[in-house]
Design a protein around this motif. Sequence first.
Motif, PDB file in Angstrom:
ATOM      1  N   PRO A 158      -0.161  -6.079  -8.182  1.00 61.88           N
ATOM      2  CA  PRO A 158      -0.639  -7.296  -8.699  1.00 61.88           C
ATOM      3  C   PRO A 158       0.792  -7.806  -9.334  1.00 61.88           C
ATOM      4  O   PRO A 158       0.687  -9.340  -9.784  1.00 61.88           O
ATOM      5  N   ALA A 159       1.908  -7.190  -9.190  1.00 61.72           N
ATOM      6  CA  ALA A 159       3.084  -7.852  -9.798  1.00 61.72           C
ATOM      7  C   ALA A 159       4.076  -7.134  -8.890  1.00 61.72           C
ATOM      8  O   ALA A 159       5.003  -6.383  -9.353  1.00 61.72           O
ATOM      9  N   CYS A 160       4.222  -7.494  -7.570  1.00 56.06           N
ATOM     10  CA  CYS A 160       4.794  -6.742  -6.470  1.00 56.06           C
ATOM     11  C   CYS A 160       6.579  -6.949  -6.523  1.00 56.06           C
ATOM     12  O   CYS A 160       7.124  -5.985  -6.058  1.00 56.06           O
TER      13      CYS A 160
ATOM     14  N   GLU B 141       0.399  -1.669  16.413  1.00 51.98           N
ATOM     15  CA  GLU B 141      -0.301  -0.553  15.361  1.00 51.98           C
ATOM     16  C   GLU B 141       0.510  -0.853  13.979  1.00 51.98           C
ATOM     17  O   GLU B 141      -0.233  -0.909  13.139  1.00 51.98           O
ATOM     18  N   ARG B 142       1.465  -0.984  13.929  1.00 54.78           N
ATOM     19  CA  ARG B 142       2.440  -0.965  12.719  1.00 54.78           C
ATOM     20  C   ARG B 142       1.991  -2.408  11.976  1.00 54.78           C
ATOM     21  O   ARG B 142       1.843  -2.490  10.989  1.00 54.78           O
ATOM     22  N   LYS B 143       2.012  -3.343  12.990  1.00 52.08           N
ATOM     23  CA  LYS B 143       1.613  -4.746  12.483  1.00 52.08           C
ATOM     24  C   LYS B 143      -0.009  -4.721  12.010  1.00 52.08           C
ATOM     25  O   LYS B 143      -0.363  -5.203  10.945  1.00 52.08           O
ATOM     26  N   ARG B 144      -0.749  -3.943  12.665  1.00 53.18           N
ATOM     27  CA  ARG B 144      -2.332  -3.935  12.390  1.00 53.18           C
ATOM     28  C   ARG B 144      -2.339  -3.178  10.974  1.00 53.18           C
ATOM     29  O   ARG B 144      -3.262  -3.744  10.295  1.00 53.18           O
ATOM     30  N   ILE B 145      -1.545  -2.309  10.708  1.00 52.35           N
ATOM     31  CA  ILE B 145      -1.880  -1.384   9.506  1.00 52.35           C
ATOM     32  C   ILE B 145      -1.477  -2.423   8.465  1.00 52.35           C
ATOM     33  O   ILE B 145      -1.877  -2.368   7.295  1.00 52.35           O
ATOM     34  N   LEU B 146      -0.251  -2.945   8.630  1.00 50.59           N
ATOM     35  CA  LEU B 146       0.369  -3.786   7.367  1.00 50.59           C
ATOM     36  C   LEU B 146      -0.804  -5.087   7.125  1.00 50.59           C
ATOM     37  O   LEU B 146      -0.984  -5.063   5.812  1.00 50.59           O
ATOM     38  N   LEU B 147      -1.250  -5.669   8.241  1.00 53.01           N
ATOM     39  CA  LEU B 147      -2.272  -6.981   7.937  1.00 53.01           C
ATOM     40  C   LEU B 147      -3.405  -6.233   7.153  1.00 53.01           C
ATOM     41  O   LEU B 147      -4.156  -6.994   6.320  1.00 53.01           O
ATOM     42  N   ASN B 148      -4.030  -5.199   7.652  1.00 52.38           N
ATOM     43  CA  ASN B 148      -5.064  -4.541   7.117  1.00 52.38           C
ATOM     44  C   ASN B 148      -5.235  -4.033   5.720  1.00 52.38           C
ATOM     45  O   ASN B 148      -6.039  -4.193   4.911  1.00 52.38           O
ATOM     46  N   ASN B 149      -3.989  -3.509   5.526  1.00 45.98           N
ATOM     47  CA  ASN B 149      -4.045  -2.552   4.267  1.00 45.98           C
ATOM     48  C   ASN B 149      -3.143  -2.995   2.923  1.00 45.98           C
ATOM     49  O   ASN B 149      -3.319  -2.666   1.878  1.00 45.98           O
ATOM     50  N   ILE B 150      -2.334  -3.835   3.232  1.00 42.47           N
ATOM     51  CA  ILE B 150      -1.285  -4.145   2.379  1.00 42.47           C
ATOM     52  C   ILE B 150      -1.166  -5.560   1.660  1.00 42.47           C
ATOM     53  O   ILE B 150      -1.215  -6.506   2.621  1.00 42.47           O
ATOM     54  N   TYR B 151      -1.312  -5.680   0.158  1.00 43.45           N
ATOM     55  CA  TYR B 151      -1.609  -6.992  -0.180  1.00 43.45           C
ATOM     56  C   TYR B 151      -0.652  -6.964  -1.662  1.00 43.45           C
ATOM     57  O   TYR B 151      -0.488  -5.958  -2.383  1.00 43.45           O
ATOM     58  N   GLY B 152      -0.473  -8.182  -1.912  1.00 42.64           N
ATOM     59  CA  GLY B 152       0.681  -8.487  -3.260  1.00 42.64           C
ATOM     60  C   GLY B 152       0.505  -9.582  -3.551  1.00 42.64           C
ATOM     61  O   GLY B 152       0.343 -10.752  -3.073  1.00 42.64           O
ATOM     62  N   VAL B 153       0.679  -9.718  -4.768  1.00 43.65           N
ATOM     63  CA  VAL B 153       0.968 -11.103  -5.567  1.00 43.65           C
ATOM     64  C   VAL B 153       2.173 -11.049  -6.641  1.00 43.65           C
ATOM     65  O   VAL B 153       2.429  -9.800  -7.336  1.00 43.65           O
TER      66      VAL B 153
ATOM     67  N   ILE C 288      -1.706  -0.539  -7.661  1.00 41.40           N
ATOM     68  CA  ILE C 288      -0.524   0.210  -7.842  1.00 41.40           C
ATOM     69  C   ILE C 288       0.739  -0.704  -8.238  1.00 41.40           C
ATOM     70  O   ILE C 288       0.515  -1.705  -7.935  1.00 41.40           O
ATOM     71  N   GLY C 289       1.658  -0.152  -9.075  1.00 41.61           N
ATOM     72  CA  GLY C 289       2.809  -0.795  -9.336  1.00 41.61           C
ATOM     73  C   GLY C 289       3.404  -0.616 -10.936  1.00 41.61           C
ATOM     74  O   GLY C 289       2.959   0.264 -11.587  1.00 41.61           O
ATOM     75  N   ASN C 290       4.187  -1.324 -11.179  1.00 40.75           N
ATOM     76  CA  ASN C 290       4.909  -1.269 -12.478  1.00 40.75           C
ATOM     77  C   ASN C 290       5.021  -2.954 -12.835  1.00 40.75           C
ATOM     78  O   ASN C 290       6.038  -3.584 -12.784  1.00 40.75           O
ATOM     79  N   PRO C 291       3.731  -2.984 -13.702  1.00 46.60           N
ATOM     80  CA  PRO C 291       3.679  -4.277 -14.295  1.00 46.60           C
ATOM     81  C   PRO C 291       4.520  -4.760 -15.477  1.00 46.60           C
ATOM     82  O   PRO C 291       5.271  -3.952 -15.933  1.00 46.60           O
TER      83      PRO C 291
ATOM     84  N   ASN D 284      -0.048 -16.442 -10.777  1.00 51.60           N
ATOM     85  CA  ASN D 284      -0.113 -15.542 -12.023  1.00 51.60           C
ATOM     86  C   ASN D 284      -1.199 -14.713 -11.972  1.00 51.60           C
ATOM     87  O   ASN D 284      -2.385 -15.230 -12.084  1.00 51.60           O
ATOM     88  N   SER D 285      -0.876 -13.552 -11.748  1.00 52.33           N
ATOM     89  CA  SER D 285      -1.959 -12.283 -11.684  1.00 52.33           C
ATOM     90  C   SER D 285      -2.979 -12.475 -12.868  1.00 52.33           C
ATOM     91  O   SER D 285      -3.929 -11.947 -12.897  1.00 52.33           O
ATOM     92  N   LEU D 286      -2.364 -12.887 -14.096  1.00 48.60           N
ATOM     93  CA  LEU D 286      -3.346 -12.718 -15.417  1.00 48.60           C
ATOM     94  C   LEU D 286      -3.957 -14.057 -15.694  1.00 48.60           C
ATOM     95  O   LEU D 286      -4.695 -14.119 -16.441  1.00 48.60           O
ATOM     96  N   VAL D 287      -3.630 -15.196 -14.863  1.00 46.45           N
ATOM     97  CA  VAL D 287      -4.178 -16.516 -15.603  1.00 46.45           C
ATOM     98  C   VAL D 287      -4.868 -17.065 -14.300  1.00 46.45           C
ATOM     99  O   VAL D 287      -4.389 -17.376 -13.304  1.00 46.45           O
ATOM    100  N   GLY D 288      -6.232 -17.216 -14.572  1.00 51.34           N
ATOM    101  CA  GLY D 288      -6.910 -17.871 -13.637  1.00 51.34           C
ATOM    102  C   GLY D 288      -6.934 -19.387 -13.594  1.00 51.34           C
ATOM    103  O   GLY D 288      -6.537 -20.150 -14.570  1.00 51.34           O
ATOM    104  N   THR D 289      -7.468 -20.140 -12.557  1.00 52.70           N
ATOM    105  CA  THR D 289      -7.649 -21.690 -12.674  1.00 52.70           C
ATOM    106  C   THR D 289      -8.552 -22.046 -13.549  1.00 52.70           C
ATOM    107  O   THR D 289      -8.738 -23.211 -13.987  1.00 52.70           O
ATOM    108  N   ASP D 290      -9.350 -21.137 -14.309  1.00 55.47           N
ATOM    109  CA  ASP D 290     -10.083 -21.504 -15.542  1.00 55.47           C
ATOM    110  C   ASP D 290      -9.297 -22.102 -16.710  1.00 55.47           C
ATOM    111  O   ASP D 290      -9.958 -22.711 -17.429  1.00 55.47           O
TER     112      ASP D 290
END
Length: 893
Positions: free
Chosen positions: A405-407, A459-471, A571-574, A520-526
Motif C-alpha cells: 500500500p506504499a510501494c 505466463e510471466r505477464k499473466r502472473i503479474l496481472l493476476n497477483n501483484i498490486y500496489g498504491v 507487505i511493505g515498509n510503510p 493516498n492509501s490512508l485517506v478515503g474520498t469520504d
Amino acid sequence: MTPAIITELCDRFERDEKRYKQDSYNEAQLRQDFLNPLLKELGWDVYHEQRATLSHREVRVEVPIKMGNEHGFLDYAFCVDGRVKFVVEAKKPWVSVETYVEAAKQVRRYGWNQKLGLSILTNFREFAIYDCTAKPGAKDSSKDYRLKYFGYQDLRQEETWKWLSDRFSRSSVLGGFLDEFAAKKSGKRGSAQVDETLLQEIDGWRTELAGNIYKRNEGIDVEDLNYIVGKIIDRIIFLRVCEDRGIEPYETLLNLVQKGGAYPRLVEYFYKADERYNSGLFHFKDDPKRGEHPDLTTPLLKVDDVVLQGIIRGLYYPKSQFLFSEIPIEILGHVYEQFLGKVIALKGAGKRKAVEVDFNPEVRKAGGVYYTPTYIVDYIVKHTVGKLVEGKTPEEVSKLRVLDPACGSGSFLIGAYQFLLDWHLSYYSPLASAGGPGGVPKNLPIHDTSTGLKLTLEERKRILLNNIYGVDIDAQAVEVTKLSLLLKVLEGATEAEIKEELAHKHHALPDLGKNIKCGNSLVGTDILTPPDPPAKARGDMTSEEIARINPFDWKTEFKSVFKQGGFDAVIGNPPYLFITELAPAQKKYFQAVFSGADYRFDAYALFIEGSCENLLSTGGHLSFIVPHTLLSNDSYGRLRALLAETIHISLIVDIGPNVFAGAKNETMVFLFVKESVDRSTVTRIVHTTADKFPDPIKQMEIKQHTLASHGVWHIRSTKREKTLIDKLSRIRVTLGDFCSVNQGLRTGNNEQFLSNRMQGKRWKPAAGGKEVARYKQIKSGLFVHYDPVLLDAPRKERLFTSEEKIVIQEIRNITLPRRLVATLDIQKTYCLQSTNVINHLPDVVRQFSMRFFLGLLNSELLNFWFRQKFSGNNHIASNQVASIPIPSADKSR
C-alpha cells in the motif's frame, strides 16, 4: 593446511604444463580437469549434485553476457538464494592472465554492474582477484584494482589457500564475507558503486532536461515538469535496457540523436514502442479499456538536440560502463528510490525563475530516503506469499492478491513477483521433465532455452496481472514501480518471443494501470463529502490541498479484489511520518477514523490498522518492517489492544538498530494473520540483529492473550522480569509528581544563535546531549544567544537558571543496552533540544533531593524498567521521563 586434492591438482598441472599451455587445450577442458575440483573443494556444488532447478542452482556455468553488440559467456557465476555473489572467468593456460587487459575489464565490468565485491580471473596457471566495487575505466590496465595475484605453485602454501578459502569458500560467502567487503568499500575513495553512479547520471539528466524543457516550452507548471521529465527518463532507460537484452536493435537510441531534430525522431520511436508494448509507459492514444489517461503533453515538447545527445551518448560504451542487461532490477529500484527523494522545483520570480532539483519536502522531514535491504524484503515475502502458496496449484495461486500500500519504487512487489516466478518454474519443471525425449509438453507455459527451462512471456505477464498490486501517493513512484515490474517481465525474454507475441496480435507487455495506482492509501474520498464523525476533518481545504492529499477509494479502485474478499497478502515498509509532519486536515481525519491515531502517533501505525481492518481478506497475511516503538509507546496503546484481541499475531522479529543505512532507529518485522484468536493462540518471538538476521539469537513462544493483558508488549522480558516490571508499574507515584520535565531550547538556526565564544550579555553557557555524561560535570565551551523573541522554542529561562537541575540526554545513546544518561547541573547551563531538563515543581514540597532522583534515573533497576516500557525509541520524550515510578524511600511502607 592445503587440502591434498589441491596439492595433487598443482602437481598434475606442473607435470604436464607444456601440454596444457598448447592452444588446443581449451577453457572447457580446463574447467573439467582443474577448476571444477578446486571449486568443489571450496564447497560449491559444481557438479549439480543437489539437482536444483536452473534458477536455484548455486553454480551457473557459461552464463550468457552481452557487452554492446558482442555476445559472450562468463564461465562461472556463484549464487546464494538466486543472487550472484562472485564470478570466475577462465582462460586457456597459454593466455597471460597477468597482462590480459580486456579479460580483466570484462570481469570487473560485470562484477561492478552486479554490485559484487570480488571476482576471479584464472587459467589455473595464474590467479588474479579483482575488486569489483570500483567503477571500471576505459583506460584501466590489468593491474588496476587487482587485489591479489599468484600462481598455481603458491596454492600449495597454506597461507595462499587460506586467503582464497576465507573469501570464496561456500561457507565464507554464505557467512556474508563478500557482502561485508562490498559494504565496507562503499563510499570510500576509488569506490563508485553502480547504483551511486547511475543515480548521479539520472540526477544530471533530470536537471538538464528540466531546465531545457522549462526554457523552451511556455505554460508548464512544476507538477507537469516533474511528470514530463520522469516519463522521458523512464522511457529512455526502458528502451536502453531492451537494447542490451537483445529485445531492441543495439544503438537504436544512439542513431536517433546523431543529427538534428532528435526529439521528434525520439517521439516517433516512442509511438512505435506503444504499438509494440502497450504497457502504459508509452500511452499516447485514448483507450477506454485502459485505466489511465493518455500522455498528450510530451509528444508536443521542444527539446534541444544537444541535451538529448549528451544524455543518450553517455549511455554507450566507452563513455558508459553500464551493462543494462546485467544490472539487477532490484539495484535499479534502489537507484529510483533515491531518485524519488528529490523533485524539480522552481525558484525565484518572473524572468529570474529557474529550475532547481531539491529534496522532496516529505523526504526532508523524514531525514532522508531509507531503502529496505533485500534480505528484509525476501524474508517478508517468504513468510507471507511463501506461506500462502504452500500446497496449492498454479490455478489456485492465480487467485492470490499481493499488495504493497506504499510501494515506492516497487522493491517489495518486485520481490513478491520474483518469488512467484520462481515458484511457478519449480512447479512446472518436473512436469516438463516427464515429457521425455519429445521435449516440454505444449500445454505447459514454459520453454527450453540454451540456459535451461524458463517461463513463457505470456505466463510471466499473466502472473503479474493476476497477483501483484500496489498504491503510492507519489505519481512518479507509481511510474517507477511500473517500470521496474515491466523490466522484470522482460528478464530473459528474446526478440523472437516478442515477435511471436506480436504475430498473435498480443502486446509484448501488460498494461499495469489497473494494478499499480496513485493515491493516498490512508485517506478515503469520504474526506471530501464525509458523514459524521469524520465531518470535522475536511475543514476548508482548497483544491490544491485536496490534490496534495490525493484521496483514494479502495473499494472502487480495486472492485474485483474486494468482490473476492480483499487482499491475501499485504507487505511493505510503510512511511514513518510523525504527527508533526502531517497536514492539519489529515491529522483531523486520522484522529476521526483511526483508533491508532492517538496522541503523538506515526503514519506507520495507521497503515497497520487500515490494512488489518479494511484491506486483508479472511486468512490474509500482513507483514511490515516498522519501528520498535509499536511495542511500547503510549500513542499505540489502543492499536495494540485492537490487534491483540482481533488478529493472530503470529510472529514478531525483534531486530534492533542498523537495518537502514544511516538510520539508528530500532526496527521489527511482524507477521499478522487475519483469523480468530482465543486463549490458546500462540505468538512466536524471535530476537536477532541486523548483521545476524534472520538467525535467532533467542526465541520463544508465548500465549497471545498475555500480550493483550499488558499495555506494553514485553517481548524482551522473561516471566520473572515481567513480574518485576508489573511491580514497578503498580507504583502510582511518578517523577512528574515532584518535578517538571521539559525538552531543552530549540534555536531554529544554530549557525546564528550558537557559538564557541561569549559575545555579550545575552550569550549564555550552553550544552547539548553530547556534553552530558552520568554524574559528571557539564563542560562544553558552547554559548547560546538567549533571546526569547528570536529563538524558535526558547523555553522559560528559570528552567536553566535554577540552583540545581538534572540534565538528561534526549537522544538515546545507541550502545547496548540503551540507558538513561543523566547528571546534575549547578552551573546554570542553558540546555539545548538534545536534552531533557528536570526541575523541582515550585508548588510541591521537596520531599526528595535532586540527587535522590539522579541516583534513580541512573540506576540499573529503573533503566531496566525504562528499556522495557519504551523499547526502541530513538528519542527520550519528556513525558516518558516524567512517568518514571518513584519508589518510597520509607522502609516502613
